[in-house]
Design a protein around this motif. Structure first.
Motif, PDB file in Angstrom:
ATOM      1  N   THR A 156       0.802  -1.227   0.000  1.00 20.07           N
ATOM      2  CA  THR A 156       0.000   0.000   0.000  1.00 20.07           C
ATOM      3  C   THR A 156       0.832   1.273   0.000  1.00 20.07           C
ATOM      4  N   LYS A 157       2.109   1.157   0.370  1.00 15.94           N
ATOM      5  CA  LYS A 157       2.999   2.316   0.496  1.00 15.94           C
ATOM      6  C   LYS A 157       2.527   3.296   1.565  1.00 15.94           C
ATOM      7  N   GLN A 158       1.775   2.805   2.529  1.00 20.27           N
ATOM      8  CA  GLN A 158       1.326   3.611   3.656  1.00 20.27           C
ATOM      9  C   GLN A 158       2.303   3.414   4.823  1.00 20.27           C
ATOM     10  N   ILE A 159       2.453   4.448   5.652  1.00 15.01           N
ATOM     11  CA  ILE A 159       3.324   4.340   6.814  1.00 15.01           C
ATOM     12  C   ILE A 159       2.734   3.310   7.766  1.00 15.01           C
ATOM     13  N   ASN A 160       3.544   2.314   8.122  1.00 12.98           N
ATOM     14  CA  ASN A 160       3.066   1.270   9.032  1.00 12.98           C
ATOM     15  C   ASN A 160       4.020   1.032  10.202  1.00 12.98           C
ATOM     16  N   ASP A 161       5.019   1.894  10.367  1.00 13.94           N
ATOM     17  CA  ASP A 161       5.975   1.774  11.451  1.00 13.94           C
ATOM     18  C   ASP A 161       5.298   2.173  12.770  1.00 13.94           C
ATOM     19  N   LEU A 162       5.181   1.229  13.698  1.00 12.85           N
ATOM     20  CA  LEU A 162       4.441   1.471  14.941  1.00 12.85           C
ATOM     21  C   LEU A 162       5.030   2.605  15.764  1.00 12.85           C
ATOM     22  N   ARG A 163       6.335   2.712  15.816  1.00 13.99           N
ATOM     23  CA  ARG A 163       6.958   3.801  16.583  1.00 13.99           C
ATOM     24  C   ARG A 163       6.577   5.162  15.987  1.00 13.99           C
ATOM     25  N   THR A 164       6.608   5.258  14.666  1.00 12.86           N
ATOM     26  CA  THR A 164       6.220   6.504  13.995  1.00 12.86           C
ATOM     27  C   THR A 164       4.746   6.816  14.247  1.00 12.86           C
ATOM     28  N   LEU A 165       3.878   5.825  14.138  1.00 14.91           N
ATOM     29  CA  LEU A 165       2.445   6.036  14.355  1.00 14.91           C
ATOM     30  C   LEU A 165       2.163   6.438  15.806  1.00 14.91           C
ATOM     31  N   ASP A 166       2.871   5.849  16.765  1.00 20.45           N
ATOM     32  CA  ASP A 166       2.723   6.252  18.171  1.00 20.45           C
ATOM     33  C   ASP A 166       3.152   7.698  18.366  1.00 20.45           C
ATOM     34  N   HIS A 167       4.250   8.064  17.714  1.00 22.11           N
ATOM     35  CA  HIS A 167       4.730   9.450  17.819  1.00 22.11           C
ATOM     36  C   HIS A 167       3.715  10.415  17.204  1.00 22.11           C
ATOM     37  N   LEU A 168       3.087  10.010  16.115  1.00 18.89           N
ATOM     38  CA  LEU A 168       2.059  10.861  15.500  1.00 18.89           C
ATOM     39  C   LEU A 168       0.888  11.068  16.453  1.00 18.89           C
ATOM     40  N   GLN A 169       0.530  10.046  17.224  1.00 20.08           N
ATOM     41  CA  GLN A 169      -0.544  10.193  18.219  1.00 20.08           C
ATOM     42  C   GLN A 169      -0.174  11.257  19.254  1.00 20.08           C
ATOM     43  N   SER A 170       1.054  11.237  19.715  1.00 19.06           N
ATOM     44  CA  SER A 170       1.526  12.236  20.678  1.00 19.06           C
ATOM     45  C   SER A 170       1.487  13.640  20.068  1.00 19.06           C
ATOM     46  N   PHE A 171       1.921  13.747  18.814  1.00 17.63           N
ATOM     47  CA  PHE A 171       1.895  15.010  18.077  1.00 17.63           C
ATOM     48  C   PHE A 171       0.460  15.517  17.932  1.00 17.63           C
ATOM     49  N   ILE A 172      -0.444  14.655  17.537  1.00 19.69           N
ATOM     50  CA  ILE A 172      -1.851  15.027  17.340  1.00 19.69           C
ATOM     51  C   ILE A 172      -2.466  15.492  18.662  1.00 19.69           C
ATOM     52  N   HIS A 173      -2.190  14.784  19.731  1.00 21.83           N
ATOM     53  CA  HIS A 173      -2.700  15.167  21.050  1.00 21.83           C
ATOM     54  C   HIS A 173      -2.179  16.551  21.452  1.00 21.83           C
ATOM     55  N   SER A 174      -0.884  16.783  21.273  1.00 21.97           N
ATOM     56  CA  SER A 174      -0.285  18.073  21.643  1.00 21.97           C
ATOM     57  C   SER A 174      -0.837  19.211  20.800  1.00 21.97           C
ATOM     58  N   PHE A 175      -0.967  18.986  19.489  1.00 20.01           N
ATOM     59  CA  PHE A 175      -1.477  20.062  18.635  1.00 20.01           C
ATOM     60  C   PHE A 175      -2.956  20.321  18.918  1.00 20.01           C
TER      61      PHE A 175
END
Length: 186
Positions: A156-175
Motif C-alpha cells: 500500500t505504500k502507507q506508513i506502518n511503522d508502529l513507533r512513527t504512528l505512536d509518535h504521531l498520536q503524541s503530536f496530534i494530542h499536543s497540537f
C-alpha cells in the motif's frame, strides 16, 4: 472537532510527505476535520499580480486557510531547506501583512525524508519564516520522519511503522491541546 487545513510542501504525486499527511489524517480521525489547501496551482508571487487583486487560485487558497482553526504544514527537505513551491505559497498567504492568513494562528510542522536526519533543517527554516509571519508554531513534539522509505508497507505504500504512528498520536494530542487553547482565548 477541530478544523485543520493542511499544506503539503511536496508537489510530487506520490511523495513521502503526502504519505505522512495521509497517516496524520488517519491517526487524527475523530479529533480533526482535515482539508488540504493545494499549492501546485498558485502562480509565482509577484507584487504586480497582487496589485490587480489576488488571482482566483490565491483567493481560494487564502480562504481555506482562513476558514480553519489551525494550519498543518508537511514539508520535505530540498538542499537543506523548504521547497520553492511552499515558500511561494507562504509568500502569498502572508499578504497583506495586516491580514495575513498566518498571523496569530496556531501552526504545526511535520516532515518526512529518506535521509536519516529527518527534515530538521527545512523545519528550522520554515519556523523562521513562520515567526516572521507572526504565526504561533507548536514547539513540540517535532515530527522529523527520517528513512521514511523503510517505514512504508510494501503493497500500500502507507506508513506502518508502529513507533512513527505512536509518535504521531503524541503530536496530534499536543497540537489538539494547542489549538483548543487558542479557541478558548477567542
Amino acid at each position: 472537532m477541530i478544523k485543520i487545513v493542511s499544506i503539503c510542501g511536496s508537489l510530487r504525486r506520490n511523495s513521502f510527505n503526502k504519505k505522512l499527511l495521509e497517516a496524520i489524517e488517519q491517526e487524527s480521525k475523530g479529533k480533526w476535520d482535515m482539508t488540504l489547501a493545494a499549492i501546485d496551482n498558485l502562480p509565482l508571487f509577484n507584487e504586480d499580480l497582487e496589485m490587480g487583486g489576488d488571482p482566483e487560485e490565491v483567493t481560494v487558497f487564502k480562504k481555506k486557510l482562513a476558514d480553519a482553526d489551525a494550519i498543518l504544514i508537511v514539508t520535505p527537505e530540498y538542499n537543506s531547506g523548504i521547497p520553492g513551491g511552499l515558500k511561494n505559497a507562504l509568500d502569498w498567504a502572508s499578504r497583506p501583512v495586516k491580514s495575513s492568513a498566518f498571523s496569530n494562528r496556531p501552526v504545526a510542522i511535520a516532515g518526512a525524508t529518506p535521509g536519516s536526519a529527518g527534515t530538521a533543517l527545512s523545519q528550522m527554516q520554515l519556523r523562521q519564516i513562520l515567526v516572521a509571519m507572526n504565526a504561533n508554531v507548536l514547539s513540540g513534539p517535532k515530527v522529523l520522519v527520517g528513512e521514511v522509505h523503510k517505514k512504508l508497507e510494501a503493497d500500500t505504500k502507507q506508513i506502518n511503522d508502529l513507533r512513527t504512528l505512536d509518535h504521531l498520536q503524541s503530536f496530534i494530542h499536543s497540537f489538539t491541546d494547542f489549538v483548543e487553547m487558542y479557541k478558548k482565548a477567542e
